[in-house]
Design a protein around this motif. Structure first.
Motif, PDB file in Angstrom:
ATOM      1  N   ARG A  36     -26.841 -74.209 -74.134  1.00 58.28           N
ATOM      2  CA  ARG A  36     -26.776 -73.392 -72.916  1.00 58.28           C
ATOM      3  C   ARG A  36     -25.796 -72.230 -73.088  1.00 58.28           C
ATOM      4  N   ALA A  37     -24.652 -72.519 -73.693  1.00 58.16           N
ATOM      5  CA  ALA A  37     -23.642 -71.478 -73.891  1.00 58.16           C
ATOM      6  C   ALA A  37     -24.128 -70.437 -74.901  1.00 58.16           C
ATOM      7  N   GLY A  38     -24.830 -70.894 -75.947  1.00 54.93           N
ATOM      8  CA  GLY A  38     -25.345 -69.964 -76.947  1.00 54.93           C
ATOM      9  C   GLY A  38     -26.408 -69.041 -76.375  1.00 54.93           C
ATOM     10  N   VAL A  39     -27.304 -69.603 -75.595  1.00 54.59           N
ATOM     11  CA  VAL A  39     -28.347 -68.800 -74.959  1.00 54.59           C
ATOM     12  C   VAL A  39     -27.727 -67.795 -74.001  1.00 54.59           C
ATOM     13  N   GLN A  40     -26.742 -68.251 -73.221  1.00 55.77           N
ATOM     14  CA  GLN A  40     -26.098 -67.358 -72.265  1.00 55.77           C
ATOM     15  C   GLN A  40     -25.379 -66.219 -72.972  1.00 55.77           C
ATOM     16  N   SER A  41     -24.836 -66.494 -74.157  1.00 62.44           N
ATOM     17  CA  SER A  41     -24.165 -65.452 -74.929  1.00 62.44           C
ATOM     18  C   SER A  41     -25.150 -64.360 -75.326  1.00 62.44           C
ATOM     19  N   LEU A  42     -26.357 -64.759 -75.723  1.00 63.11           N
ATOM     20  CA  LEU A  42     -27.370 -63.774 -76.102  1.00 63.11           C
ATOM     21  C   LEU A  42     -27.956 -63.064 -74.882  1.00 63.11           C
ATOM     22  N   VAL A  43     -27.931 -63.724 -73.731  1.00 62.29           N
ATOM     23  CA  VAL A  43     -28.331 -63.051 -72.487  1.00 62.29           C
ATOM     24  C   VAL A  43     -27.337 -61.946 -72.166  1.00 62.29           C
ATOM     25  N   HIS A  44     -26.041 -62.251 -72.281  1.00 64.23           N
ATOM     26  CA  HIS A  44     -25.006 -61.247 -72.022  1.00 64.23           C
ATOM     27  C   HIS A  44     -25.095 -60.100 -73.029  1.00 64.23           C
ATOM     28  N   ALA A  45     -25.480 -60.418 -74.265  1.00 67.82           N
ATOM     29  CA  ALA A  45     -25.597 -59.381 -75.303  1.00 67.82           C
ATOM     30  C   ALA A  45     -26.811 -58.495 -75.080  1.00 67.82           C
ATOM     31  N   LEU A  49     -30.054 -59.473 -75.627  1.00 63.51           N
ATOM     32  CA  LEU A  49     -31.194 -59.819 -76.485  1.00 63.51           C
ATOM     33  C   LEU A  49     -32.171 -60.753 -75.784  1.00 63.51           C
ATOM     34  N   LEU A  50     -31.659 -61.559 -74.860  1.00 62.65           N
ATOM     35  CA  LEU A  50     -32.497 -62.487 -74.095  1.00 62.65           C
ATOM     36  C   LEU A  50     -32.353 -62.186 -72.609  1.00 62.65           C
ATOM     37  N   ALA A  51     -33.373 -62.581 -71.846  1.00 61.87           N
ATOM     38  CA  ALA A  51     -33.322 -62.456 -70.385  1.00 61.87           C
ATOM     39  C   ALA A  51     -33.952 -63.701 -69.786  1.00 61.87           C
ATOM     40  N   THR A  52     -33.298 -64.257 -68.781  1.00 59.56           N
ATOM     41  CA  THR A  52     -33.799 -65.453 -68.119  1.00 59.56           C
ATOM     42  C   THR A  52     -34.529 -65.072 -66.842  1.00 59.56           C
ATOM     43  N   ARG A  53     -35.746 -65.582 -66.689  1.00 65.63           N
ATOM     44  CA  ARG A  53     -36.531 -65.330 -65.484  1.00 65.63           C
ATOM     45  C   ARG A  53     -36.639 -66.639 -64.726  1.00 65.63           C
ATOM     46  N   GLN A  54     -36.155 -66.641 -63.524  1.00 62.99           N
ATOM     47  CA  GLN A  54     -36.091 -67.852 -62.721  1.00 62.99           C
ATOM     48  C   GLN A  54     -37.445 -68.530 -62.632  1.00 62.99           C
ATOM     49  N   GLY A  55     -37.495 -69.787 -63.019  1.00 65.06           N
ATOM     50  CA  GLY A  55     -38.712 -70.568 -62.928  1.00 65.06           C
ATOM     51  C   GLY A  55     -39.728 -70.293 -64.020  1.00 65.06           C
ATOM     52  N   ASP A  56     -39.407 -69.378 -64.930  1.00 63.65           N
ATOM     53  CA  ASP A  56     -40.379 -68.992 -65.953  1.00 63.65           C
ATOM     54  C   ASP A  56     -39.868 -69.203 -67.366  1.00 63.65           C
ATOM     55  N   GLY A  57     -38.560 -69.238 -67.554  1.00 59.11           N
ATOM     56  CA  GLY A  57     -37.995 -69.458 -68.875  1.00 59.11           C
ATOM     57  C   GLY A  57     -37.135 -68.292 -69.337  1.00 59.11           C
ATOM     58  N   THR A  58     -36.792 -68.322 -70.623  1.00 61.05           N
ATOM     59  CA  THR A  58     -35.956 -67.285 -71.223  1.00 61.05           C
ATOM     60  C   THR A  58     -36.764 -66.536 -72.269  1.00 61.05           C
ATOM     61  N   PHE A  59     -36.684 -65.205 -72.222  1.00 60.63           N
ATOM     62  CA  PHE A  59     -37.545 -64.363 -73.052  1.00 60.63           C
ATOM     63  C   PHE A  59     -36.724 -63.422 -73.925  1.00 60.63           C
ATOM     64  N   VAL A  60     -37.300 -63.067 -75.076  1.00 57.16           N
ATOM     65  CA  VAL A  60     -36.701 -62.070 -75.956  1.00 57.16           C
ATOM     66  C   VAL A  60     -36.989 -60.688 -75.377  1.00 57.16           C
ATOM     67  N   VAL A  61     -35.945 -59.890 -75.183  1.00 58.68           N
ATOM     68  CA  VAL A  61     -36.129 -58.548 -74.625  1.00 58.68           C
ATOM     69  C   VAL A  61     -35.663 -57.453 -75.591  1.00 58.68           C
ATOM     70  N   ALA A  62     -34.976 -57.836 -76.672  1.00 56.21           N
ATOM     71  CA  ALA A  62     -34.541 -56.874 -77.688  1.00 56.21           C
ATOM     72  C   ALA A  62     -34.260 -57.635 -78.965  1.00 56.21           C
ATOM     73  N   THR A  63     -34.282 -56.934 -80.079  1.00 50.93           N
ATOM     74  CA  THR A  63     -34.082 -57.591 -81.376  1.00 50.93           C
ATOM     75  C   THR A  63     -32.763 -57.231 -82.031  1.00 50.93           C
ATOM     76  N   ASP A  64     -32.063 -56.245 -81.480  1.00 47.53           N
ATOM     77  CA  ASP A  64     -30.864 -55.755 -82.134  1.00 47.53           C
ATOM     78  C   ASP A  64     -29.879 -55.241 -81.080  1.00 47.53           C
ATOM     79  N   VAL A  65     -28.590 -55.476 -81.312  1.00 51.59           N
ATOM     80  CA  VAL A  65     -27.594 -55.040 -80.321  1.00 51.59           C
ATOM     81  C   VAL A  65     -27.526 -53.518 -80.245  1.00 51.59           C
ATOM     82  N   THR A  66     -27.864 -52.830 -81.339  1.00 53.40           N
ATOM     83  CA  THR A  66     -27.898 -51.363 -81.305  1.00 53.40           C
ATOM     84  C   THR A  66     -28.983 -50.882 -80.360  1.00 53.40           C
ATOM     85  N   ASP A  67     -30.138 -51.571 -80.416  1.00 55.38           N
ATOM     86  CA  ASP A  67     -31.236 -51.241 -79.511  1.00 55.38           C
ATOM     87  C   ASP A  67     -30.819 -51.463 -78.062  1.00 55.38           C
ATOM     88  N   VAL A  68     -30.081 -52.540 -77.823  1.00 50.22           N
ATOM     89  CA  VAL A  68     -29.606 -52.841 -76.481  1.00 50.22           C
ATOM     90  C   VAL A  68     -28.679 -51.731 -75.990  1.00 50.22           C
TER      91      VAL A  68
END
Length: 230
Positions: A44-53, A55-74
């Motif tokens: 949970r902490a690892g996923v949340q770290s990537l959400v803050h970075a 790279l990931l985004a959590t959608r309520q009731g739907d799961g966690t999705f990849v939204v970027a591949t690189d912190v530079t892109d973010v």
């Protein structure tokens, strides 16, 4: 290295390798626990770290999705979100013209089929005045042109602009200006020039399209100011 760091590194490796692509939903927490051999708390902490970075985004009731591949892109995406509309369109000038030229030189039949589908969706959305469908089809078409250059750096850069371009179109009242119908003709002309490998015509048409976008944005901004003053 902590267990959370291990989780972050493992998840990031899945994203960077391409096994988890942008838009993919990552495995649920229980599956990640078994896969990585760590506790739910660490996952949970690892996923949340990537959400803050970003790279990931959590959608309520739907799961966690990849939204970027690189912190530079973010970082670039976040910068674009704060950019003025006209600045985004000015950057688009350079990318669209370069993309049109290279696409006319390098496009494949598969590229053309993808562009055709997006143009058809764009025409249908224009006819029904469906703004969201129109924006999605328009942005997808221009991204397909960038992909047709077969220059991965250019197509990645253009992909980073997609969100900002879509927002610029929404703010510009893209279906309400008198020039919207002219845009239909220009998009078809751009496609035809790329199809026929007419490089100069593709470049000229790309210039015309971005000029029209900038004019529409300026007109919409002026109308907005007039409404505020009245």
């Amino acid at each position: 290295m902590s267990l959370v760091d291990i989780v972050v590194n493992e998840l990031h490796a899945e994203i960077k390798s391409g096994r988890w692509k942008v838009g993919d939903r990552i495995p649920p927490e229980s599956e990640l626990v078994n896969l990585l051999g760590v506790s739910r708390v660490s996952v949970r902490a690892g996923v949340q770290s990537l959400v803050h970075a970003g790279l990931l985004a959590t959608r309520q009731g739907d799961g966690t999705f990849v939204v970027a591949t690189d912190v530079t892109d973010v970082a670039l995406r976040r910068r674009l979100e704060k950019a003025r509309q006209e600045h985004v369109l000015q950057v688009r000038y350079a990318l669209d013209v370069a993309a049109a030229r290279l696409a006319a030189l390098n496009r494949t039949e598969r590229d053309l089929r993808g562009m055709t589908a997006d143009l058809e969706a764009r025409v249908e959305a224009f006819a029904t005045r469906d703004v969201e469908a129109f924006v999605a089809a328009d942005v997808a078409f221009h991204l397909k042109v960038a992909v047709a250059t077969h220059n991965p750096v250019l197509s990645d850069l253009y992909g980073s602009l997609v969100g900002a371009l879509a927002e610029a179109m929404r703010r510009g009242s893209c279906l309400e200006t008198e020039e919207a119908a002219d845009g239909e003709v220009l998009h078809e002309e751009l496609f035809r020039a790329i199809h026929d490998r007419e490089v100069d015509k593709a470049v000229d048409t790309a210039f015309g399209l971005v000029d029209a976008s900038i004019w529409e944005a300026e007109t919409a901004s002026e109308h907005g100011r007039q409404r505020q003053d009245s």
